[in-house]
Write a protein that holds these residues in place. Structure first.
Motif: not given
Length: 148
Positions: A37-41, A78-84, A106-109, A113-119
């Motif tokens: 559900x999270x990964x589907x937004x 989700x609106x902030x751009x967290x994915x995966x 693990x989650x991509x956030x 700087x316009x990219x993502x990182x894994x938290x």
């Protein structure tokens, strides 16, 4: 946690360990559907995994209560751009209509700087089973591992 050892120690015909394994499988399915559900937004879909009286204690945010609070929280992520989101159960123990789980995530956030990182981090969940037999997150707390 109910294990194969529990089944073997009673000749493989114990009803209680078999029921425990069924509960563990049901909770594993709930973890997988939460993640999906999270990964589907779908923040409403994520919130549907919580009990009506859930308590959620995210890092650096005030305590959240209930499904409506859960939906608002997850909508924000989700609106902030967290994915995966990737959840891994490390330990799960069922006792009647309660269970406790310890795991890692693990989650991509966005990295700012316009990219993502894994938290990455760890979590503890107290599950409760409702009158219909559905397992719901009742207490949910997590924190991040140090970067590096």
């Amino acid at each position: 946690m109910k294990t194969l050892f529990g089944l073997l120690s009673c000749g493989g015909f114990c009803l209680v360990p078999a029921l425990g394994l069924a509960d563990e499988a049901a909770i594993a399915e709930r973890v997988a559907s939460f993640e999906a559900a999270f990964n589907a937004g779908d923040a409403a879909g994520v919130a549907a995994h919580y009990s009506a009286d859930a308590v959620i204690m995210p890092p650096d945010i005030a305590t959240i209560h209930g499904r409506e609070g859960a939906e608002a929280l997850w909508t924000g992520f989700i609106d902030a751009g967290a994915t995966d989101l990737d959840l891994t159960t490390v330990m799960l123990e069922v006792s009647g209509d309660h269970a406790h789980e310890m795991g890692t995530f693990a989650i991509n956030v966005p990295d700012g700087n316009g990219g993502t990182m894994t938290a990455m981090g760890k979590y503890v969940i107290i599950w409760t089973q409702d009158d219909a037999g559905v397992w719901n997150l009742n207490w949910d707390i997590w924190n991040n591992d140090p970067a590096g």
